[in-house]
Design a protein around this motif. Structure first.
Motif, PDB file in Angstrom:
ATOM      1  N   GLN A  66     -11.292   6.753  -1.057  1.00 52.38           N
ATOM      2  CA  GLN A  66     -10.347   7.866  -0.966  1.00 52.38           C
ATOM      3  C   GLN A  66     -11.035   9.137  -0.488  1.00 52.38           C
ATOM      4  O   GLN A  66     -10.528   9.867   0.359  1.00 52.38           O
ATOM      5  N   GLY A 108     -11.032  -5.670   2.560  1.00 53.12           N
ATOM      6  CA  GLY A 108      -9.893  -6.207   1.799  1.00 53.12           C
ATOM      7  C   GLY A 108      -9.147  -5.094   1.096  1.00 53.12           C
ATOM      8  O   GLY A 108      -7.917  -5.011   1.157  1.00 53.12           O
ATOM      9  N   LEU A 109      -9.890  -4.222   0.428  1.00 51.69           N
ATOM     10  CA  LEU A 109      -9.246  -3.101  -0.282  1.00 51.69           C
ATOM     11  C   LEU A 109      -8.548  -2.168   0.696  1.00 51.69           C
ATOM     12  O   LEU A 109      -7.425  -1.743   0.473  1.00 51.69           O
ATOM     13  N   PHE A 158      -5.418  -3.761   1.753  1.00 51.39           N
ATOM     14  CA  PHE A 158      -4.467  -4.092   0.681  1.00 51.39           C
ATOM     15  C   PHE A 158      -3.630  -2.876   0.307  1.00 51.39           C
ATOM     16  O   PHE A 158      -2.433  -2.967   0.107  1.00 51.39           O
ATOM     17  N   TYR A 159      -4.286  -1.738   0.204  1.00 48.90           N
ATOM     18  CA  TYR A 159      -3.588  -0.538  -0.274  1.00 48.90           C
ATOM     19  C   TYR A 159      -3.022   0.273   0.882  1.00 48.90           C
ATOM     20  O   TYR A 159      -3.689   0.477   1.893  1.00 48.90           O
ATOM     21  N   ASN A 160      -1.794   0.731   0.679  1.00 49.82           N
ATOM     22  CA  ASN A 160      -1.095   1.445   1.745  1.00 49.82           C
ATOM     23  C   ASN A 160      -1.732   2.787   2.096  1.00 49.82           C
ATOM     24  O   ASN A 160      -1.561   3.290   3.178  1.00 49.82           O
ATOM     25  N   GLN A 161      -2.455   3.349   1.133  1.00 48.27           N
ATOM     26  CA  GLN A 161      -2.979   4.694   1.349  1.00 48.27           C
ATOM     27  C   GLN A 161      -4.028   4.739   2.466  1.00 48.27           C
ATOM     28  O   GLN A 161      -4.180   5.740   3.139  1.00 48.27           O
ATOM     29  N   PHE A 162      -4.764   3.637   2.605  1.00 51.59           N
ATOM     30  CA  PHE A 162      -5.882   3.669   3.544  1.00 51.59           C
ATOM     31  C   PHE A 162      -5.426   3.380   4.960  1.00 51.59           C
ATOM     32  O   PHE A 162      -4.617   2.492   5.196  1.00 51.59           O
ATOM     33  N   ALA A 212       7.283   5.599   2.158  1.00 51.93           N
ATOM     34  CA  ALA A 212       8.268   4.996   1.252  1.00 51.93           C
ATOM     35  C   ALA A 212       9.324   6.003   0.808  1.00 51.93           C
ATOM     36  O   ALA A 212      10.497   5.750   0.921  1.00 51.93           O
ATOM     37  N   PRO A 239      10.947   2.698  -3.572  1.00 47.82           N
ATOM     38  CA  PRO A 239      11.448   3.677  -2.611  1.00 47.82           C
ATOM     39  C   PRO A 239      12.727   4.263  -3.184  1.00 47.82           C
ATOM     40  O   PRO A 239      13.650   3.535  -3.531  1.00 47.82           O
ATOM     41  N   ARG A 296      -0.149   7.696  -8.491  1.00 47.38           N
ATOM     42  CA  ARG A 296      -0.210   7.431  -7.058  1.00 47.38           C
ATOM     43  C   ARG A 296      -0.805   8.607  -6.298  1.00 47.38           C
ATOM     44  O   ARG A 296      -0.414   9.750  -6.504  1.00 47.38           O
ATOM     45  N   GLU A 332      -0.183   9.344  -3.445  1.00 51.50           N
ATOM     46  CA  GLU A 332       0.865   9.933  -2.612  1.00 51.50           C
ATOM     47  C   GLU A 332       1.576  11.072  -3.327  1.00 51.50           C
ATOM     48  O   GLU A 332       2.429  11.713  -2.761  1.00 51.50           O
ATOM     49  N   SER A 372      -3.789   3.790  -5.031  1.00 49.11           N
ATOM     50  CA  SER A 372      -3.796   3.904  -3.578  1.00 49.11           C
ATOM     51  C   SER A 372      -2.531   3.393  -2.922  1.00 49.11           C
ATOM     52  O   SER A 372      -2.510   3.149  -1.735  1.00 49.11           O
ATOM     53  N   GLY A 373      -1.505   3.193  -3.722  1.00 53.17           N
ATOM     54  CA  GLY A 373      -0.250   2.803  -3.105  1.00 53.17           C
ATOM     55  C   GLY A 373      -0.138   1.322  -2.855  1.00 53.17           C
ATOM     56  O   GLY A 373      -0.456   0.824  -1.787  1.00 53.17           O
ATOM     57  N   ALA A 374       0.224   0.588  -3.877  1.00 50.51           N
ATOM     58  CA  ALA A 374       0.562  -0.817  -3.732  1.00 50.51           C
ATOM     59  C   ALA A 374       1.602  -1.060  -4.814  1.00 50.51           C
ATOM     60  O   ALA A 374       1.343  -0.822  -5.979  1.00 50.51           O
ATOM     61  N   ARG A 389     -10.850  -3.587  -7.524  1.00 49.91           N
ATOM     62  CA  ARG A 389     -10.489  -4.808  -6.806  1.00 49.91           C
ATOM     63  C   ARG A 389      -9.097  -4.670  -6.203  1.00 49.91           C
ATOM     64  O   ARG A 389      -8.402  -3.696  -6.450  1.00 49.91           O
ATOM     65  N   MET A 390      -8.708  -5.708  -5.460  1.00 52.08           N
ATOM     66  CA  MET A 390      -7.345  -5.724  -4.963  1.00 52.08           C
ATOM     67  C   MET A 390      -6.410  -5.902  -6.155  1.00 52.08           C
ATOM     68  O   MET A 390      -6.745  -6.622  -7.105  1.00 52.08           O
ATOM     69  N   PHE A 407      10.730  -4.791   2.059  1.00 46.63           N
ATOM     70  CA  PHE A 407       9.815  -4.066   1.175  1.00 46.63           C
ATOM     71  C   PHE A 407       8.996  -5.032   0.321  1.00 46.63           C
ATOM     72  O   PHE A 407       7.766  -4.978   0.307  1.00 46.63           O
TER      73      PHE A 407
END
Lengths: 182, 636
Positions: A34, A64-65, A68-72, A125, B222, B259, B261, B301-303, B319-320, B471
């Motif tokens: 981040q 992978g990270l 996976f995450y939308n922020q990146f 979103a 959303p 988040r 965001e 991080s937004g998931a 991790r994921m 989504f």
């Protein structure tokens, strides 16, 4: 995407700085990503490799990270960033039509950056102002009730601004607000 | 260390805070709602306008930023509190109105009631929010302070008895806090409704010295923004709830998973943590006792899947965010392998109120099985959008028609979507379902996180399902085959249907697959992903059939099944508006002077229909997409 002149050095320096200010354990991996993204605006492959090296995890884990995450984001942000809201309310008010209109005018697809790095286009979103749907965020400015005609208007204004700044100076790259994250 | 009782320490702090806040109230205050929603509508500009106008007039008034006032339809909002007048709330603010309010109300004595929404205290001159239908049904517990206190000033919270629940609890055994929460039957507000007290008790029983309290603020739906609004508007309420939980279970460290965001929420919570630490409400020896507890923010991080407890923990461990099978439950093995209590923002926000007022008070609100209130972000085709809090057991009809003010323009209600991508669409016939965890579940929807979208006849149910599937398909973490591949197949089928493809078997297969995905997935993302499909198939099957069998979209939404057409008898030769509005230059003037659309070039953006002056209304949508036979030939 091609690195610009001097960008490599910038990336290396930034990763070094972030790594030396944070303890290098796995739990810190996401916060480190981040912080690097806040400084560089995106995560170039070189940065991910260097971070993997620093934390002693396989580069694939970092990649992978990052995916996976939308922020990146893996693409550098354009000089003008357009975010089209596709939350429920905006979608129902025709947000996808707005997104398409931008794609048509910018000649790029969603989540891409134009090769000259002037524009980048994203879907988000929910911006949190559902009453103004459909909403787009143009360089942090929220625009409500956006129709394709308004898209043309926005693009016209951005193009004009670019022409002006081209006359004055080269566009700045990798601009960032470093006080967002510590 | 002083031998002071925590209550004495707290009283002193409270009195000082109150004195400070009261002294401010002697002069006029302008409270501006600058939560993210307000900012998006231009609240910061309004704030600057107020500051400038007040300065120009040389008035002695203070401009304060508060959180979400809850009446989002009228943003930007402000409350003006002037001694001698009831505090009044104004909406739809702009530069002109600000100028007028400053001149007439702050500078003069005219509250300009014609521009006011409502007063906030009972008075003899102007109605309050409670006098409107919305106010009759609404009961604000956790939103009570939102929009009325300065989120970035801890004194604002303390002066309203904030942290008194903590002080009281600290004079008692930790067990007492647990018993109170258990007795109140507080059910988790994250969606599933698991009793918070039982979760806490399990964590205590797991033993050990290292335990964690985590607040789940990974609001990914959303169209839902309740958690964000609470964190932005009243962060201390959530923090106090977490401290109380930590005291009950014996934890020293907690995290708020917010988040990234939501930068404004992150900033407000960080400020709140710092201020609480300064006052000795966080950190070591809280309020002079031997209880230590500290909080940190982890930025998610937004998931969407990270709203699931085990996935959230994976993500905190770098991790994921992939869910794990349970048991072991988090209460026995969670963050860093230690017992962990994970609750939603709203769940923690209720805790201080329960400790302060008692379990009996809490149970007197709402229904027996689901006590308390429900918080919704009310959006879509409803007159008064915004953040609402109603007691459990209120019916959907009351919520939409009385609280939300019904559909704008007397349109016909078609469906209400509850619970976001995991929820379902309920039709008119289900409007009398009371809102509580169990009734909604029976009707096929879920309480979920509280997003509530109202839809009318212009919304296509197939397109709505497709939207939610897009989504969930995108957010599926990929661990379970059914979820990973099943959501993709369901989405493909829905896309086909919106294009009029499919045959008599399609719907049966879709339903079967939806049930398989529900049964074959590990976590709630996969288990609930088919809900939008299952409920729309249950209540709106005709619409699906119209798409497949007739190639027609009854709501005129699915773009492959409609075309735009300019009706020659209605079109005026003197007007050129549609031509200019078309982004693809698809509209041209025929030889006879009327306009026509080149279907090849048309992208169906709806611009010309909106642009066509209402006295003509010549542009219409047709479904199925067949042009009517050309009746009149161009006159030569």
């Amino acid at each position: 995407m091609q690195l610009l002149e001097g960008e490599k050095e910038l990336i290396l320096a930034c990763v070094d700085e972030v790594l030396s200010n944070n303890s290098k354990n796995r739990e810190n991996l996401i916060p480190i990503l981040q912080k690097v993204q806040v400084r560089l605006g995106y995560l170039p492959p070189l940065a991910m490799e260097k971070i993997a090296e620093g934390i002693k995890v396989p580069p694939a884990d970092v990649y992978g990270l990052a995916t996976f995450y939308n922020q990146f984001r893996l693409n550098p942000p354009g000089k003008h960033q357009v975010k089209v809201c596709l939350g429920t309310a905006c979608y129902m008010a025709g947000g996808d039509i707005t997104l398409e209109s931008f794609e048509r005018r910018m000649k790029i697809k969603e989540s891409e950056t134009s090769p000259d790095r002037l524009y980048s286009l994203e879907r988000v979103a929910c911006v949190g102002c559902c009453t103004m749907a459909p909403v787009v965020v143009v360089d942090e400015e929220v625009e409500g009730k956006v129709t394709p005609t308004r898209v043309d208007g926005i693009m016209l204004a951005l193009n004009e601004e670019n022409d002006k700044s081209n006359l004055e100076q080269e566009p700045e790259q990798g601009r960032m607000d470093s006080d967002e994250l510590k | 260390m002083s031998s002071n009782n925590p209550l004495d320490l707290y009283r002193k702090m409270h009195d000082e805070a109150q004195a400070r806040i009261k002294s401010k109230e002697d002069k006029p205050q302008v409270l501006i709602g600058t939560a993210t929603c307000g900012v998006a509508a231009g609240a910061l500009q309004v704030r600057d306008d107020f500051v400038r106008e007040i300065e120009e007039k040389g008035l002695d008034a203070e401009v304060v930023e508060v959180g979400c006032i809850g009446h989002c339809y009228a943003e930007p909002l402000a409350i003006i509190a002037k001694p001698g007048f009831p505090p009044v709330c104004y909406g739809y603010l702009d530069e002109g109105l600000v100028h007028r309010l400053v001149e007439d109300f702050l500078g003069g004595d005219d509250p300009s009631y014609e521009y006011a929404l409502a007063a906030l205290e009972r008075n003899d001159v102007f109605p309050t929010f409670e006098d409107f239908p919305r106010g009759i049904y609404e009961e604000k517990l956790i939103l009570e302070n939102c929009g009325f206190i300065d989120a970035r000033d801890i004194d604002s919270y303390i002066s309203r008895e904030g942290y008194s629940a903590l002080a009281t609890a600290l004079t008692q055994e930790p067990q007492a806090v647990l018993e109170e929460v258990k007795a109140a039957n507080l059910r988790g507000r994250g969606g599933a409704g698991f009793p918070a007290g039982l979760k806490w008790e399990a964590a205590i029983k797991s033993g050990g010295n290292e335990k964690y309290v985590i607040c789940n603020a990974d609001e990914g739906d959303p169209g839902a923004f309740m958690d964000r609004s609470i964190l932005e508007s009243d962060p201390h309420l959530v923090i106090e709830g977490m401290i109380l939980c930590a005291y009950a279970i014996g934890s020293q460290m907690g995290y708020l998973y917010i988040r990234a965001e939501y930068p404004r929420a992150v900033r407000h919570v960080q400020d709140a943590i710092d201020q609480a630490r300064e006052r000795g409400l966080l950190g070591s020896s809280i309020l002079g006792t031997e209880f230590d507890f500290d909080l940190e923010i982890f930025q998610g991080s937004g998931a969407f899947v990270c709203g699931e407890a085990t996935a959230l923990i994976s993500s905190m461990e770098g991790r994921m965010g992939m869910p794990q099978s349970r048991p072991p439950r988090l209460a026995s093995r969670g963050f860093r392998g230690m017992p962990t209590v994970l609750n939603n923002v709203k769940t923690f926000a209720y805790v201080p109120l329960i400790i302060h007022h008692g379990a009996e008070w809490f149970k007197s609100i709402g229904t027996e099985e689901s006590p308390g209130t429900a918080v919704f972000s009310l959006v879509g085709k409803v007159a008064n959008t915004g953040l609402v809090e109603v007691p459990m057991g209120t019916s959907l009809r009351q919520l939409i028609y009385d609280v939300g003010g019904g559909l704008p323009g007397n349109r016909d209600f078609k469906a209400v979507q509850i619970g976001g991508p995991s929820g379902g669409c309920l039709p008119e016939s289900a409007l009398d379902v009371p809102i509580d965890f169990d009734s909604l579940h029976q009707a096929g929807a879920i309480m979920g996180s509280g997003g509530l979208v109202v839809m009318d006849q212009d919304d296509c149910m197939v397109a709505v399902s497709r939207y939610f599937l897009e989504f969930t398909q995108h957010e599926s973490c990929g661990k379970c085959t059914f979820c990973r591949i099943g959501t993709k197949h369901m989405l493909d089928t829905l896309v086909d249907i919106t294009q009029g493809k499919g045959d008599t078997e399609t719907l049966g297969l879709l339903e079967e697959l939806a049930e398989d995905v529900r049964d074959g997935s590990l976590c709630n993302l996969g288990r609930t992903a088919p809900n939008p499909i299952l409920t729309t198939l249950r209540y709106f099957k005709d619409e699906y059939k119209a798409h497949i069998e007739e190639g027609r979209c009854p709501a005129l939404v699915c773009r492959d099944l409609i075309l735009y057409y300019i009706e020659p008898p209605k079109c005026s030769k003197l007007c050129n508006v549609c031509v200019g509005s078309c982004p693809t230059e698809a509209i041209f003037t025929r030889e006879d002077g009327l306009k026509e659309i080149d279907q090849e070039k048309c992208v169906k953006c709806d611009n010309c229909r909106k642009a066509c002056p209402t006295e003509y209304n010549a542009v219409v949508k047709l479904s199925p997409p067949v042009l009517p036979p050309q009746k009149e030939k161009a006159v030569k």
